[in-house]
Design a protein around this motif. Structure first.
Motif, mmCIF file in Angstrom:
data_model
loop_
_atom_site.group_PDB
_atom_site.id
_atom_site.type_symbol
_atom_site.label_atom_id
_atom_site.label_comp_id
_atom_site.label_asym_id
_atom_site.label_seq_id
_atom_site.Cartn_x
_atom_site.Cartn_y
_atom_site.Cartn_z
ATOM 1 N N ILE A 48 8.661 -5.721 32.097
ATOM 2 C CA ILE A 48 8.892 -4.411 31.477
ATOM 3 C C ILE A 48 10.121 -3.727 32.064
ATOM 4 N N PRO A 587 5.960 -8.036 29.003
ATOM 5 C CA PRO A 587 5.854 -7.341 27.708
ATOM 6 C C PRO A 587 5.128 -8.137 26.634
ATOM 7 N N TRP A 615 5.033 3.332 34.596
ATOM 8 C CA TRP A 615 4.409 2.602 33.494
ATOM 9 C C TRP A 615 2.933 2.984 33.425
#
Length: 813
Positions: A48, A587, A615
């Protein structure tokens, strides 16, 4: 039909690839825009944190396309480096096999992001068709005297078994990759003369970069302007010891000299009775990195039993060695003025050395100092210079020293030449051979590339595997044809990344490193994005590289990146997301569940791009809900009662006003990379349209204009969703070839009201203000009015009464 990102995204990615919609040409009539994000290292999987760098930069590139630019947005892979070689050792596979497998996976992940990358321009730095030109650039630098070989102490990581540049030694002297304590070794190394460009690299006047990056580069280069002073030696056969100082005004306060332990004069000057102690100290110092030596620990040193002479007053000065003096900075020796330097003061106190005041503190009357005085003052105990202000004294003493031939004004830099040698296999081979008759001989350009051998053995010996590979080492001298041996060091991977952005302009050009016409069209890069951690490595090296190529006539510009933006970092489990920390989030699962568009948008929404953010797995669901609302809103159409198609009532005017305000806010936020507030504006617009959908006063054309605008503004962030809805609402393919919406400034302007300003209930003025003005803004505006200031001067403000949309009354007594 419900919103199903899995079906939509795959469909449109295949369509875009088949139509080659994002491939660009040089004969396009639109102005060019080269948008580039730093290419990833081939570690195996994107996480990510990678997407956080890439998704917003793709939004920027997409907006520029819609704004009428011919946008090149390429992607490639930084594919050489130590991790691949370590993988070869630990897993028993060849680095090329490991690397290409990783590239295949990462390319798949990058394509799933839905970015507008021009994949026809892909570069991979570990392939011969690329590193042939890395070697060619090395030869050009070598021919220009900018590449040289020298024996030097280097940072050595015992775990990675390789040399590290100073920039790769971090924290308390540990390897940036494996955190192992780093030591020192003496090796023959290849360097690039980046120091020749120190002054040019300090000039950022022609590039639009963040101030903190420019400051980091200035500090790293470390320019110091001062005076070089010669101190005599008692041994007649030896030359002077020369020191560099920025404080020549304190030269009469020198009470000892300190040399770097590795200074070449140490062995010659050390008295026999001190030799054992000095040699032991030198050995200890050599086991430390420069960062450790310059750390906060207590400074220690050893007297070598020799003396120097201060030529300005004839004093005899003891010579010491100490690890806080570096051979690589200045002259490798310093004059110690303990009264006016904190480090020298502590050292003198520890070893009982004299402390003489030569710059008087305010109201000083001859007493001993409790700490070093480092501020300006009047010169004392300085012979003919007594009474001068210290700033004047700097110039007067420098003039005096130059007149007598004792020294000269000088400029030094902390920057060192760039060490590019690496004792490993997985890098671009240095194209040099060593002949017993001819010495070091460059490989002829026609013989490039010097290929990495496939039969090398990978052993953790601390030496390059190439050294033990006869098929690579043994060759013939290009000049005399005698048997000779190749250089077995490979180049620092930053060599590859210092020019990769050039190759994107003509990646298949096989007769030169770049097609000059195409390079002239595309370069320099208009917008570069990436991490601030590269300030003193990649970003500095790339600037040096391009300046050198410009001087060699190989490129027509001398700065690689006109604009730079540095994104922040993604935090997960309270620390930066990083593969080395083991806290990465991939991801792929999120893309499979909620779609790439949702992941892209959520990453841009979590906070300002330059700051980064945390996140949060729950937060991404809110973004998915918003996209479902957009889906339903666009497909449902206007649901209010039928209204005449002609005319423009209050509802239509308000809808158009909100639409144009949104266009303006989104555009301005996007131009500043404020993607989080850009998305907030689009969410607010969605909320407004949801209400307007039921309004009877909104006409069909006005509604369609508003929804089309929403899709166009959303397209760079959610390219798949916008493409699908654009098609479903009856428009021609593709939304990404549509122009970016413009706004009417009159419609986008805030509505204004007249605010009455009172003091103690009496009218003192009227002022036009935006209807959206806040109470705080209204108070500040009222108190700043000149007539208000006149009537409250000398009085105490007890209250400020605000009636929204009407007045501000300042109560004072």
């Amino acid at each position: 039909m419900a919103y199903s990102p899995q079906e939509i995204e795959s469909k449109w990615q295949q369509r875009w690839a088949a139509d080659r919609i994002y491939e660009v040409r040089e004969d396009d009539p639109r102005p060019k825009w080269y948008a580039l994000t730093m290419f990833p290292y081939t570690s195996g999987d994107l996480h990510i944190g990678h997407w956080y760098a890439m998704a917003p930069s793709d939004v920027h590139a997409r907006i520029k396309r819609m704004q009428g630019y011919n946008v090149m947005h390429p992607m490639g892979f930084d594919a050489f480096g130590l991790p691949a070689e370590n993988a070869a050792i630990s897993r028993g596979i060849h680095p090329l096999t490991w690397t290409m497998h990783n590239i295949e996976n990462m390319r798949r992940q990058l394509k799933s992001i839905g970015a507008c990358y021009d994949w026809s321009r892909e570069v991979i730095t570990c392939l011969p068709e690329y590193y042939k030109w890395t070697q060619w650039f090395f030869l050009k630098l070598y021919q220009a005297g900018l590449a040289y070989r020298a024996k030097a102490p280097v940072n050595w990581c015992p775990k990675c078994q390789t040399v590290l540049a100073n920039e790769q030694v971090v924290g308390e002297g540990v390897c940036e990759r494996c955190t192992t304590p780093v030591g020192q070794r003496d090796l023959e190394q290849w360097f690039l003369r980046i120091t020749r460009y120190a002054e040019q690299l300090l000039d950022h006047s022609h590039i639009q970069w963040p101030e903190r990056i420019k400051a980091m580069q200035r500090n790293w280069i470390g320019k110091s302007v001062g005076t070089e002073i010669a101190f005599g030696l008692e041994a007649e056969q030896l030359e002077d010891i020369r020191v560099f100082t920025t404080r020549p005004d304190t030269v009469f306060g020198v009470t000892f000299l300190v040399m770097a332990p590795e200074h070449p004069l140490v062995a010659r000057l050390t008295a026999p009775e001190h030799r054992a102690e000095v040699e032991a100290y030198v050995a200890r110092a050599r086991r430390q990195t420069e960062i450790e030596r310059l750390g906060e620990q207590e400074k220690a040193g050893v007297f070598i039993g020799a003396y120097a002479i201060n030529k300005l007053n004839g004093e005899r000065l003891p010579i010491w060695i100490a690890d806080y003096v570096l051979m690589s900075y200045g002259t490798g020796a310093v004059m110690a003025v303990p009264a006016h330097d904190s480090r020298d003061f502590d050292f003198a106190k520890k070893y009982g050395l004299p402390i003489r005041v030569v710059i008087a503190p305010p109201d000083w009357s001859g007493e001993e100092l409790e700490a070093a005085y480092v501020e300006p003052g009047a010169m004392v105990n300085s012979g003919q210079f007594n009474g001068l202000a210290s700033e004047q004294g700097k110039e007067a003493i420098s003039d005096f020293i130059e007149r007598l031939g004792y020294g000269k004004r000088a400029t030094t830099y902390r920057l060192r030449d760039w060490l590019i040698s690496r004792q490993r296999y997985w890098g671009a081979p240095i194209p040099i051979v060593y002949c017993d008759h001819c010495g070091a001989v460059p490989v002829p350009e026609k013989d490039l590339p010097v290929l990495l051998p496939a039969d090398a053995e990978f052993r953790p010996t601390g030496e390059s595997p190439l050294k033990y590979c006869p098929s690579f080492v043994d060759t013939a001298c290009p000049r005399c044809a005698a048997p000779t041996r190749r250089e077995t060091d490979t180049m620092d991977t930053f060599m590859c990344s210092s020019w990769y952005f050039l190759r994107y302009a003509s990646p298949e050009h096989d007769v030169a490193a770049l097609d000059r016409d195409k390079a002239r069209y595309w370069l320099p890069v208009d917008q570069y994005t990436g991490g601030a951690e590269h300030a003193t490595m990649h970003l500095l090296y790339a600037r040096f590289f391009i300046k050198a190529l410009h001087d060699l006539g190989l490129v027509d510009f001398d700065e690689p990146f006109t604009r730079l933006f540095n994104q922040g970092v993604i935090i997960w489990q309270r620390q930066k997301m990083s593969k080395s920390r083991g806290n990465v989030v991939t991801p792929d699962d999120y893309v499979a569940e909620v779609g790439a568009d949702v992941v892209r948008a959520y990453l841009m929404f979590i906070g300002p791009w330059e700051q980064g953010g945390e996140w949060n797995e729950q937060g991404i669901n809110g973004m998915a809900r918003w996209f479902n609302r957009v889906w339903n809103l666009a497909l449902a159409g206007h649901n209010g009662p039928a209204s005449p198609e002609g005319g423009e009532g209050d509802g239509v005017r308000e809808l158009r006003r909100i639409t144009h305000k949104t266009i303006k806010r989104v555009t301005e936020d996007a131009d500043r990379f404020h993607f989080n507030t850009m998305l907030s504006s689009l969410m607010e617009f969605t909320n407004y349209l949801t209400k307007a959908q039921q309004a009877p006063s909104v006409t069909g054309p006005a509604w369609r204009e508003a929804v089309d605008t929403l899709l166009l503004l959303l397209a760079p962030t959610a390219p798949h969703l916008a493409e699908e809805l654009w098609t479903r609402t009856g428009h021609a393919y593709s939304i990404h070839n549509q122009p970016w919406p413009g706004w009417d400034e009159a419609l986008a302007a805030d509505e204004e009201i007249t605010l009455v300003i009172q003091v103690n209930g009496k009218l003192r003025g009227r002022v036009s203000v935006p209807a959206s003005i806040t109470e705080g803004e209204a108070r500040e505006l009222a108190l700043g009015q000149e007539r208000v200031q006149t009537h409250i001067r000398g009085k105490e403000i007890t209250r400020v009464i605000y009636v929204p949309g009407r007045l501000v009354n300042v109560v004072a007594r």
